[in-house]
Design a protein around this motif. Structure first.
Motif, PDB file in Angstrom:
ATOM      1  N   ARG A 108       0.866  -1.057  -0.112  1.00  0.00           N
ATOM      2  CA  ARG A 108       0.072  -0.016   0.130  1.00  0.00           C
ATOM      3  C   ARG A 108       0.835   1.398   0.071  1.00  0.00           C
ATOM      4  O   ARG A 108       1.827   1.331   0.733  1.00  0.00           O
ATOM      5  CB  ARG A 108      -0.977   0.001   1.170  1.00  0.00           C
ATOM      6  N   HIS A 109       0.623   2.414  -0.789  1.00  0.00           N
ATOM      7  CA  HIS A 109       1.080   3.720  -0.704  1.00  0.00           C
ATOM      8  C   HIS A 109      -0.135   4.582  -0.966  1.00  0.00           C
ATOM      9  O   HIS A 109      -0.931   4.670  -1.717  1.00  0.00           O
ATOM     10  CB  HIS A 109       2.030   3.812  -1.695  1.00  0.00           C
ATOM     11  N   GLY A 110      -0.449   5.415   0.381  1.00  0.00           N
ATOM     12  CA  GLY A 110      -1.336   6.414   0.209  1.00  0.00           C
ATOM     13  C   GLY A 110      -2.677   5.836   0.137  1.00  0.00           C
ATOM     14  O   GLY A 110      -3.139   4.895   0.993  1.00  0.00           O
ATOM     15  N   ARG A 111      -3.498   6.106  -1.032  1.00  0.00           N
ATOM     16  CA  ARG A 111      -4.802   5.485  -1.164  1.00  0.00           C
ATOM     17  C   ARG A 111      -4.848   4.431  -2.098  1.00  0.00           C
ATOM     18  O   ARG A 111      -5.845   3.991  -2.841  1.00  0.00           O
ATOM     19  CB  ARG A 111      -6.021   6.551  -1.481  1.00  0.00           C
ATOM     20  N   LEU A 112      -3.524   3.951  -2.712  1.00  0.00           N
ATOM     21  CA  LEU A 112      -3.697   2.886  -3.724  1.00  0.00           C
ATOM     22  C   LEU A 112      -3.255   1.473  -2.957  1.00  0.00           C
ATOM     23  O   LEU A 112      -2.082   1.508  -2.033  1.00  0.00           O
ATOM     24  CB  LEU A 112      -2.397   3.154  -4.752  1.00  0.00           C
ATOM     25  N   PHE A 113      -3.912   0.492  -2.888  1.00  0.00           N
ATOM     26  CA  PHE A 113      -3.600  -0.580  -2.313  1.00  0.00           C
ATOM     27  C   PHE A 113      -3.361  -1.983  -3.475  1.00  0.00           C
ATOM     28  O   PHE A 113      -4.037  -1.967  -4.309  1.00  0.00           O
ATOM     29  CB  PHE A 113      -4.628  -1.057  -1.601  1.00  0.00           C
ATOM     30  N   LEU A 114      -2.368  -2.699  -3.292  1.00  0.00           N
ATOM     31  CA  LEU A 114      -2.271  -3.882  -4.224  1.00  0.00           C
ATOM     32  C   LEU A 114      -2.707  -5.042  -3.554  1.00  0.00           C
ATOM     33  O   LEU A 114      -2.955  -5.335  -2.562  1.00  0.00           O
ATOM     34  CB  LEU A 114      -0.568  -3.901  -4.106  1.00  0.00           C
ATOM     35  N   ALA A 115      -3.255  -5.948  -4.540  1.00  0.00           N
ATOM     36  CA  ALA A 115      -3.680  -7.252  -4.202  1.00  0.00           C
ATOM     37  C   ALA A 115      -3.639  -8.103  -5.155  1.00  0.00           C
ATOM     38  O   ALA A 115      -3.252  -7.987  -6.452  1.00  0.00           O
ATOM     39  CB  ALA A 115      -5.429  -7.033  -4.128  1.00  0.00           C
ATOM     40  N   GLY A 116      -3.373  -9.655  -4.997  1.00  0.00           N
ATOM     41  CA  GLY A 116      -3.083 -10.681  -5.943  1.00  0.00           C
ATOM     42  C   GLY A 116      -1.713 -10.506  -6.443  1.00  0.00           C
ATOM     43  O   GLY A 116      -0.689 -10.051  -5.978  1.00  0.00           O
ATOM     44  N   ASP A 117      -1.467 -10.959  -7.900  1.00  0.00           N
ATOM     45  CA  ASP A 117      -0.231 -10.825  -8.514  1.00  0.00           C
ATOM     46  C   ASP A 117       0.494  -9.522  -8.565  1.00  0.00           C
ATOM     47  O   ASP A 117       1.643  -9.490  -8.996  1.00  0.00           O
ATOM     48  CB  ASP A 117      -0.419 -11.456  -9.778  1.00  0.00           C
ATOM     49  N   ALA A 118      -0.151  -8.583  -8.501  1.00  0.00           N
ATOM     50  CA  ALA A 118       0.465  -7.163  -8.427  1.00  0.00           C
ATOM     51  C   ALA A 118       1.409  -6.912  -7.316  1.00  0.00           C
ATOM     52  O   ALA A 118       2.260  -6.323  -7.109  1.00  0.00           O
ATOM     53  CB  ALA A 118      -0.655  -5.898  -8.292  1.00  0.00           C
ATOM     54  N   ALA A 119       1.304  -7.708  -6.073  1.00  0.00           N
ATOM     55  CA  ALA A 119       1.785  -7.672  -4.996  1.00  0.00           C
ATOM     56  C   ALA A 119       2.654  -8.919  -4.760  1.00  0.00           C
ATOM     57  O   ALA A 119       3.840  -8.818  -4.015  1.00  0.00           O
ATOM     58  CB  ALA A 119       1.066  -7.579  -3.718  1.00  0.00           C
ATOM     59  N   HIS A 120       2.297 -10.018  -5.280  1.00  0.00           N
ATOM     60  CA  HIS A 120       3.107 -11.279  -4.917  1.00  0.00           C
ATOM     61  C   HIS A 120       2.880 -12.322  -6.009  1.00  0.00           C
ATOM     62  O   HIS A 120       1.797 -12.462  -6.647  1.00  0.00           O
ATOM     63  CB  HIS A 120       2.869 -11.953  -3.541  1.00  0.00           C
ATOM     64  N   ILE A 121       3.865 -13.286  -6.152  1.00  0.00           N
ATOM     65  CA  ILE A 121       3.784 -14.398  -7.065  1.00  0.00           C
ATOM     66  C   ILE A 121       4.298 -15.542  -6.554  1.00  0.00           C
ATOM     67  O   ILE A 121       5.320 -15.331  -5.777  1.00  0.00           O
ATOM     68  CB  ILE A 121       4.576 -13.989  -8.284  1.00  0.00           C
ATOM     69  N   VAL A 122       3.606 -16.810  -6.605  1.00  0.00           N
ATOM     70  CA  VAL A 122       4.145 -17.845  -6.257  1.00  0.00           C
ATOM     71  C   VAL A 122       4.441 -18.794  -7.154  1.00  0.00           C
ATOM     72  O   VAL A 122       3.489 -18.936  -8.205  1.00  0.00           O
ATOM     73  CB  VAL A 122       3.030 -18.550  -5.010  1.00  0.00           C
ATOM     74  N   PRO A 123       5.425 -19.903  -7.131  1.00  0.00           N
ATOM     75  CA  PRO A 123       5.489 -20.716  -7.990  1.00  0.00           C
ATOM     76  C   PRO A 123       4.006 -21.707  -7.982  1.00  0.00           C
ATOM     77  O   PRO A 123       3.582 -21.789  -6.885  1.00  0.00           O
ATOM     78  CB  PRO A 123       6.548 -21.853  -7.810  1.00  0.00           C
ATOM     79  N   PRO A 124       3.421 -22.274  -9.090  1.00  0.00           N
ATOM     80  CA  PRO A 124       2.204 -23.063  -9.093  1.00  0.00           C
ATOM     81  C   PRO A 124       2.280 -24.303  -8.003  1.00  0.00           C
ATOM     82  O   PRO A 124       1.141 -24.733  -7.990  1.00  0.00           O
ATOM     83  CB  PRO A 124       1.633 -22.947 -10.443  1.00  0.00           C
ATOM     84  N   THR A 125       3.512 -24.698  -7.780  1.00  0.00           N
ATOM     85  CA  THR A 125       3.393 -26.096  -7.108  1.00  0.00           C
ATOM     86  C   THR A 125       2.513 -26.199  -5.934  1.00  0.00           C
ATOM     87  O   THR A 125       1.813 -27.118  -5.535  1.00  0.00           O
ATOM     88  CB  THR A 125       4.928 -26.410  -6.825  1.00  0.00           C
ATOM     89  N   GLY A 126       2.465 -25.003  -5.177  1.00  0.00           N
ATOM     90  CA  GLY A 126       1.515 -25.173  -4.056  1.00  0.00           C
ATOM     91  C   GLY A 126       0.197 -24.769  -4.512  1.00  0.00           C
ATOM     92  O   GLY A 126      -0.695 -25.041  -3.230  1.00  0.00           O
ATOM     93  N   ALA A 127      -0.418 -24.287  -5.222  1.00  0.00           N
ATOM     94  CA  ALA A 127      -1.649 -24.145  -5.568  1.00  0.00           C
ATOM     95  C   ALA A 127      -2.109 -22.972  -4.828  1.00  0.00           C
ATOM     96  O   ALA A 127      -3.174 -22.892  -4.261  1.00  0.00           O
ATOM     97  CB  ALA A 127      -2.669 -25.404  -5.499  1.00  0.00           C
ATOM     98  N   LYS A 128      -1.385 -21.848  -4.731  1.00  0.00           N
ATOM     99  CA  LYS A 128      -1.642 -20.615  -3.891  1.00  0.00           C
ATOM    100  C   LYS A 128      -1.789 -19.381  -4.558  1.00  0.00           C
ATOM    101  O   LYS A 128      -2.503 -18.377  -4.026  1.00  0.00           O
ATOM    102  CB  LYS A 128      -0.566 -20.506  -2.870  1.00  0.00           C
TER     103      LYS A 128
END
Length: 387
Positions: free
Chosen positions: A274-294
């Motif tokens: 987050r910065h100010g009134r902008l909030f990140l969610a999903g792949d904009a903030a984090h990526i995981v390898p698909p092995t864990g189905a997360k």
């Protein structure tokens, strides 16, 4: 244009956030650079945690999922020429559901359309402005190429790793690239087993999964710079049979390929979210390898938290949840990153691993398959940690 929450991205994160806000009486507009047909059809992940399915039912989005989704009570680890089942329901009393991300997206688009929600497809040149103020703006060109401006109280960046939102948030990046990729196929072939199978083989990892009673989804570990042109259909099927065979028999039933592609493997976390009134969610903030189905499940967890925080801010002028949003979300994110890294490291053959490291991997797999405590830890993480 004016709305309370401007949402960039019409994937599961953006659409679910819009739906959750609607249920709380908060207005939103969703902006998406792709066309609606593309968004409805793009093939992505398909394993929903128990916590995700519970939430979708709770907010009125579970009817088709419950009718068409495939409930799985466990997974298998295949190595040493044998199949070793991890029984989720026996170990932790919960399960997962295989229901493609594109199906979740279809349900969400239909729900938002039915409820009068605004989703603007085929936009371009998206940019965010004034995020340090209480009136942030999004500028873009609409489907006709006309310049537009959307004034908001809050902006939610649900636009993936390459979207404009993450770049607008000053952040520290934690990035790890794996020395392998996945070659994935979608085949018109009935599944021959009821649950996912993760295979450790000397030639590389393989995954057997499914999307419906008629469609299977299969993956092979390949080099990150592999050329898909070097993998004709016959070669793919032969390699799947070789890697997944147990006692000389393969669970793979062949059929026409509906989709084929290579996906790089990486772990990434941006902090803060987050910065100010902008909030990140999903792949904009984090990526995981698909092995864990997360991947999609983390996006759902993010927007569940964000919808509550934004509602408290806009309806009650209470900023406590938005102030803690990033720290709270990242606490779950890092647990998912750890689990996904462990599954990936345990099951893939590293091109730089020596004979000692290969034996250590096998020792870890054998311990996991023989230890109720180790299997419980995998089951607990796989079905979804409590909110």
């Amino acid at each position: 244009m004016r709305t309370q929450v401007g949402i960039i991205g019409a994937g599961p994160a953006g659409l679910l956030l819009s739906h959750l806000l609607h249920l709380e009486g908060v207005e939103s507009v969703v902006l998406e650079e792709r066309g609606e047909d593309y968004v409805r059809q793009r093939v992505r992940a398909g394993v929903l945690e128990n916590t995700t399915t519970d939430l979708l039912r709770e907010v009125g989005l579970g009817e088709r999922m419950d009718r068409e989704g495939l409930v799985h009570g466990g997974i298998s680890l295949r190595f040493d020429g044998a199949d070793h089942r991890i029984a989720f329901e026996e170990l932790v009393g919960r399960n997962v559901t295989v229901y493609g991300q594109q199906e979740v997206v279809k349900d969400l688009i239909d729900a938002r359309t039915r409820d009068g929600g605004q989703i603007l497809f085929d936009i371009s040149e998206t940019a965010v402005h004034d995020i340090d103020t209480d009136r942030p703006r999004i500028t873009f060109r609409d489907a006709d190429g006309q310049p537009q401006e959307l004034v908001c109280d809050v902006i939610a960046g649900c636009d993936g790793f390459h979207g404009p939102s993450r770049k607008a948030v000053p952040h520290e990046a934690y990035d790890h690239t794996y020395p392998f990729a996945w070659l994935g196929i979608l085949a018109k072939a009935a599944p021959t087993r009821e649950e996912l199978a993760y295979t450790f083989h000397e030639r590389g990892f393989a995954l057997y999964s499914m999307r419906s009673p008629e469609i299977t989804r299969l993956y092979l570990q390949v080099a990150p710079d592999e050329d898909i042109k070097e993998w004709p259909d016959d070669r793919i099927w032969a390699e799947l049979h070789t890697r997944m065979a147990v006692d000389g028999e393969s669970p793979v039933l062949e059929g026409p390929l509906l989709d084929k592609g290579i996906t790089a493997m990486r772990s990434f976390v941006a902090t803060p979210m987050r910065h100010g009134r902008l909030f990140l969610a999903g792949d904009a903030a984090h990526i995981v390898p698909p092995t864990g189905a997360k991947g999609m499940n983390l996006a759902v967890a993010d927007v569940r938290l964000l919808s509550r925080a934004v509602t408290q801010l806009l309806q009650h002028n209470d900023s406590r949840l938005v102030e803690s949003y990033s720290d709270t979300a990242l606490h779950r994110v890092w647990k998912a990153e750890a689990f996904s890294w462990k599954m990936t490291s345990m099951l893939h053959v590293s091109p730089t691993a020596d004979a000692f490291q290969r034996q250590v991997q096998l020792a870890e797999l054998r311990y996991t398959a023989g230890s109720r405590a180790a299997m419980t830890a995998i089951a607990e993480n796989y079905v979804g940690l409590p909110w």
